[in-house]
Design a protein around this motif. Sequence first.
Motif, short mmCIF file in Angstrom:
data_model
loop_
_atom_site.label_atom_id
_atom_site.label_comp_id
_atom_site.label_asym_id
_atom_site.label_seq_id
_atom_site.Cartn_x
_atom_site.Cartn_y
_atom_site.Cartn_z
N VAL A 227 0.84 -1.19 0.00
CA VAL A 227 0.00 0.00 0.00
C VAL A 227 0.89 1.25 0.00
N TYR A 228 0.55 2.22 -0.83
CA TYR A 228 1.36 3.44 -0.88
C TYR A 228 0.49 4.68 -1.03
N ASP A 229 0.98 5.77 -0.51
CA ASP A 229 0.36 7.08 -0.71
C ASP A 229 0.82 7.61 -2.06
N PRO A 230 -0.06 8.28 -2.82
CA PRO A 230 0.36 8.76 -4.15
C PRO A 230 1.57 9.68 -4.12
N ALA A 231 1.76 10.42 -3.03
CA ALA A 231 2.94 11.30 -2.94
C ALA A 231 4.23 10.48 -2.86
N GLU A 232 4.13 9.26 -2.33
CA GLU A 232 5.32 8.42 -2.23
C GLU A 232 5.77 7.91 -3.59
N GLU A 233 4.88 7.92 -4.54
CA GLU A 233 5.24 7.50 -5.89
C GLU A 233 5.56 8.70 -6.77
N ALA A 234 4.77 9.77 -6.65
CA ALA A 234 4.98 10.94 -7.51
C ALA A 234 6.15 11.80 -7.06
N PHE A 235 6.45 11.79 -5.74
CA PHE A 235 7.49 12.64 -5.15
C PHE A 235 7.31 14.10 -5.60
#
Length: 311
Positions: A227-235
């Motif tokens: 599970v990830y927060d979108p900010a953790e992928e988009a940076f």
Amino acid sequence: MAANARNGYVFRPREAARPDHEKRIQALDLARRLPALTLSARQAAASAQAGLHGRRRAGAGENFWQFRPFIPGEAAQNVDWRRSARDDRLYVRQREWEAAQVLWVWADLSGSMNYCSPLSAQSKLDRALILALALADSAVRAGERAGWLGLTRLSAARDIVDSLAVALVAEARLNGELFEDLPQAAAPLRPREKAALIGDFLVEPAAFAACLQRLSIQGARGHVLMVYDPAEEAFPFSGQTEFYDEAGDLLRAGRAEDYVAPYRARLAAHREALSAAARAQGWTFAVHSTVRPASEALLNLRLALTADGTR
């Protein structure tokens, strides 16, 4: 990943506290979250159950599904002679495929799971809890037994969501072992048992691989959902930014945008390492963003766990 920046992406680490005091804070926080999350879990389970409706298929089970024509070459004992007597053809009684009768669920409740950026309305921890509880509820609805890995016994009771929630709070108040980022005390799963591990898995791939190997040593299989927060992928960070980990350690970046490329490359490599470790044990691996519906992830989990083989 956690950040404290003027651009609004804020997640402040907890202040240093005595271990027993910190444990109490986490237990109280978990108790506060659970009533609303159990309701969301039931709603997600009901939605996924509707999505699974009509997906019956043949296999080893007890419930009759349909008759099919006898195939030359298969064992004669498969013929249903009563049905065949009504026609000039031979028929085989086909039973409905049944999912694994045992399902263990587990969710990461460690500090990094509290992260929630402005891009999402729900923290990773809340989403993981909803999915784990809903998965247990969905399993019981399907006639399986379910339990929390390393914490509870298996149960087929209709109040499985409530009983797991009570057990989680009680265990958190006692020793806080729930707040580890990997299952710690779980014994190896028995053959044909299955498990679903849900978390952000921001851990060393070697530790992750060792955990799966320990659980799978007797041939059991399962599914890992990252599970990830979108900010953790988009940076989406820029300018002067302070990044904290769950222990409170700080990294100051003068130009956060300079970290985008290496960060994304490392994230991709980390996910591939986890996926490879899961495949090595015959487990499946998937990722899920907190901006996507919980019911979507739950349906995919159920389908993965009830597949004839692992992908």
